[in-house]
Design an enzyme around this catalytic site. Sequence first.
Site, PDB file in Angstrom:
ATOM      1  N   LYS A 187       0.629  -1.310  -0.060  1.00 43.20           N
ATOM      2  CA  LYS A 187      -0.170   0.026  -0.165  1.00 43.20           C
ATOM      3  C   LYS A 187       0.973   1.083   0.112  1.00 43.20           C
ATOM      4  O   LYS A 187       0.766   2.142  -0.673  1.00 43.20           O
ATOM      5  CB  LYS A 187      -1.044   0.067   1.222  1.00 43.20           C
ATOM      6  CG  LYS A 187      -2.061  -1.268   1.219  1.00 43.20           C
ATOM      7  CD  LYS A 187      -2.746  -0.793   2.471  1.00 43.20           C
ATOM      8  CE  LYS A 187      -2.282  -0.900   3.752  1.00 43.20           C
ATOM      9  NZ  LYS A 187      -1.647  -2.217   4.243  1.00 43.20           N
TER      10      LYS A 187
ATOM     11  N   ARG B  45      -9.294   1.208   9.186  1.00 44.98           N
ATOM     12  CA  ARG B  45      -8.795  -0.092   9.546  1.00 44.98           C
ATOM     13  C   ARG B  45      -9.973  -0.785  10.260  1.00 44.98           C
ATOM     14  O   ARG B  45      -9.540  -2.055  10.734  1.00 44.98           O
ATOM     15  CB  ARG B  45      -7.417  -0.126  10.278  1.00 44.98           C
ATOM     16  CG  ARG B  45      -6.099  -0.500   9.393  1.00 44.98           C
ATOM     17  CD  ARG B  45      -5.089  -0.431  10.473  1.00 44.98           C
ATOM     18  NE  ARG B  45      -3.924  -1.092  10.057  1.00 44.98           N
ATOM     19  CZ  ARG B  45      -2.828  -0.580   9.457  1.00 44.98           C
ATOM     20  NH1 ARG B  45      -3.012   0.583   9.050  1.00 44.98           N
ATOM     21  NH2 ARG B  45      -1.801  -1.229   9.346  1.00 44.98           N
TER      22      ARG B  45
ATOM     23  N   ARG C 129      11.556  -7.575   4.697  1.00 38.17           N
ATOM     24  CA  ARG C 129      11.542  -5.896   4.642  1.00 38.17           C
ATOM     25  C   ARG C 129      12.563  -5.357   5.433  1.00 38.17           C
ATOM     26  O   ARG C 129      12.927  -5.648   6.439  1.00 38.17           O
ATOM     27  CB  ARG C 129      10.204  -5.183   4.917  1.00 38.17           C
ATOM     28  CG  ARG C 129      10.211  -3.729   4.557  1.00 38.17           C
ATOM     29  CD  ARG C 129       9.023  -3.247   4.534  1.00 38.17           C
ATOM     30  NE  ARG C 129       8.168  -3.172   5.697  1.00 38.17           N
ATOM     31  CZ  ARG C 129       6.704  -2.945   5.860  1.00 38.17           C
ATOM     32  NH1 ARG C 129       6.111  -2.405   4.684  1.00 38.17           N
ATOM     33  NH2 ARG C 129       6.146  -2.923   7.084  1.00 38.17           N
TER      34      ARG C 129
ATOM     35  N   ARG D  23      11.836  -2.767  10.565  1.00 37.20           N
ATOM     36  CA  ARG D  23      10.828  -2.133  11.635  1.00 37.20           C
ATOM     37  C   ARG D  23      10.550  -3.252  12.726  1.00 37.20           C
ATOM     38  O   ARG D  23      10.428  -4.274  12.575  1.00 37.20           O
ATOM     39  CB  ARG D  23       9.749  -1.904  10.789  1.00 37.20           C
ATOM     40  CG  ARG D  23       9.258  -0.418  10.439  1.00 37.20           C
ATOM     41  CD  ARG D  23       8.430  -0.223   9.379  1.00 37.20           C
ATOM     42  NE  ARG D  23       6.890  -0.910   9.696  1.00 37.20           N
ATOM     43  CZ  ARG D  23       5.800  -0.827   9.418  1.00 37.20           C
ATOM     44  NH1 ARG D  23       6.014  -0.184   7.891  1.00 37.20           N
ATOM     45  NH2 ARG D  23       4.820  -1.111   9.406  1.00 37.20           N
TER      46      ARG D  23
ATOM     47  N   ARG E 194      -0.270  -8.562  13.487  1.00 34.98           N
ATOM     48  CA  ARG E 194      -0.592  -7.786  12.667  1.00 34.98           C
ATOM     49  C   ARG E 194      -1.634  -8.209  11.669  1.00 34.98           C
ATOM     50  O   ARG E 194      -2.639  -7.808  11.462  1.00 34.98           O
ATOM     51  CB  ARG E 194       0.409  -6.944  11.888  1.00 34.98           C
ATOM     52  CG  ARG E 194       1.196  -5.933  12.586  1.00 34.98           C
ATOM     53  CD  ARG E 194       2.396  -5.531  12.165  1.00 34.98           C
ATOM     54  NE  ARG E 194       2.544  -5.160  10.761  1.00 34.98           N
ATOM     55  CZ  ARG E 194       3.526  -4.989  10.100  1.00 34.98           C
ATOM     56  NH1 ARG E 194       4.850  -5.618  10.321  1.00 34.98           N
ATOM     57  NH2 ARG E 194       3.471  -4.315   8.757  1.00 34.98           N
TER      58      ARG E 194
HETATM   59  P1  ADP Z   1       1.082  -2.207   7.990  1.00 35.06           P
HETATM   60  O1  ADP Z   1       2.466  -2.455   7.333  1.00 35.06           O
HETATM   61  O2  ADP Z   1       0.790  -3.323   8.937  1.00 35.06           O
HETATM   62  O3  ADP Z   1       0.154  -1.798   7.298  1.00 35.06           O
HETATM   63  P2  ADP Z   1       1.419   0.579   9.061  1.00 35.06           P
HETATM   64  O4  ADP Z   1       2.680   1.399   8.830  1.00 35.06           O
HETATM   65  O5  ADP Z   1       0.216   1.010   8.418  1.00 35.06           O
HETATM   66  O6  ADP Z   1       1.584  -0.942   9.053  1.00 35.06           O
HETATM   67  O7  ADP Z   1       0.999   0.815  10.490  1.00 35.06           O
HETATM   68  C1  ADP Z   1       1.792   0.466  11.570  1.00 35.06           C
HETATM   69  C2  ADP Z   1       0.936   0.187  12.873  1.00 35.06           C
HETATM   70  O8  ADP Z   1       0.503   1.583  13.193  1.00 35.06           O
HETATM   71  C3  ADP Z   1      -0.181  -0.772  12.836  1.00 35.06           C
HETATM   72  O9  ADP Z   1       0.328  -2.087  13.136  1.00 35.06           O
HETATM   73  C4  ADP Z   1      -0.902  -0.142  13.963  1.00 35.06           C
HETATM   74  O10 ADP Z   1      -0.483  -0.438  15.297  1.00 35.06           O
HETATM   75  C5  ADP Z   1      -0.921   1.238  13.988  1.00 35.06           C
HETATM   76  N1  ADP Z   1      -1.814   1.899  13.071  1.00 35.06           N
HETATM   77  C6  ADP Z   1      -1.702   2.376  11.592  1.00 35.06           C
HETATM   78  N2  ADP Z   1      -2.993   2.889  11.158  1.00 35.06           N
HETATM   79  C7  ADP Z   1      -3.706   2.537  12.157  1.00 35.06           C
HETATM   80  C8  ADP Z   1      -5.379   2.492  12.079  1.00 35.06           C
HETATM   81  N3  ADP Z   1      -5.956   3.098  11.189  1.00 35.06           N
HETATM   82  N4  ADP Z   1      -6.020   2.083  13.226  1.00 35.06           N
HETATM   83  C9  ADP Z   1      -5.060   1.524  14.101  1.00 35.06           C
HETATM   84  N5  ADP Z   1      -3.860   1.538  14.262  1.00 35.06           N
HETATM   85  C10 ADP Z   1      -3.512   1.954  13.028  1.00 35.06           C
END
Ligand code: ADP
Length: 223
Positions: A22, A97, A136, A169, A180
């Site tokens: 994404k 989400r 990654r 990360r 996740r």
């Molecule tokens: P991913 O690669 O899992 O899509 P992101 O970089 O988008 O990860 O997000 C990293 C973390 O930030 C998530 O695992 C969560 O803890 C938090 N997070 C991000 N966006 C949201 C959201 N919309 N609602 C709740 N937590 C979020």
Amino acid sequence: MSRADSPSRTALVFLGPPGAGKGTQARLLARGLSIPHISTGDLFRDHVEKKTPLGLTAKAFMERGELVSDEVVNNMVRERLQEPDCDSGFLLDGYPRTLPQAEMLKEFLRERSCGAPLVVNLGVSYTESVKRLGGRRICPVCQRTYNLVSQPPSKDTVCDDDGAALQQRPDDREEAIRERLSAYEAQTAPLIEYYKAQGSLHEVNAERTPELISEELMRVIRQ
Ligand code: ADP
């Protein structure tokens, strides 16, 4: 009617499991459309780095791979969407989400007389997500992303562009990846049906090259 209330605002949403790509696609598309790319993950990581109160709240949840509470995320996103660069549209990556987050977005758009967002679901299998996330690595200097399996750097584990040692990360460690993905299945996957029922969902197969996915996304947007 101010620009912020204009119904011509483009609201794009990227759905998809962790590891779907994404972030990569959102950055490219947002640049192409000249709209801001709003990644809630990036916003949180920024807060964590700056050690703000919001960052301190979010850090533990993120490192365990759990979702941050809806209230915290909704307030952060609402504030961000009110900034003037969002007047003519925005691309949300990692938001909504959960169903309450989707409801907050719907309400935000309704208040501004905007229609439903255009939602793209980037689909990848569980096995592919695990493989991509585990490999990654990110350059802490320029943020370029590598994958030790599919897109390795040319030398050891340092960035091709600036020679910095690549980092993993904290939430790309195995236990956090599993958490996740289960948070995704339980809380985010239901949004696919939610947006399908509203007729605003486009499915894109994300198990292809980034170039092919980009081309298809441009076609979907132009339609
Ligand atoms: P991913 O690669 O899992 O899509 P992101 O970089 O988008 O990860 O997000 C990293 C973390 O930030 C998530 O695992 C969560 O803890 C938090 N997070 C991000 N966006 C949201 C959201 N919309 N609602 C709740 N937590 C979020």
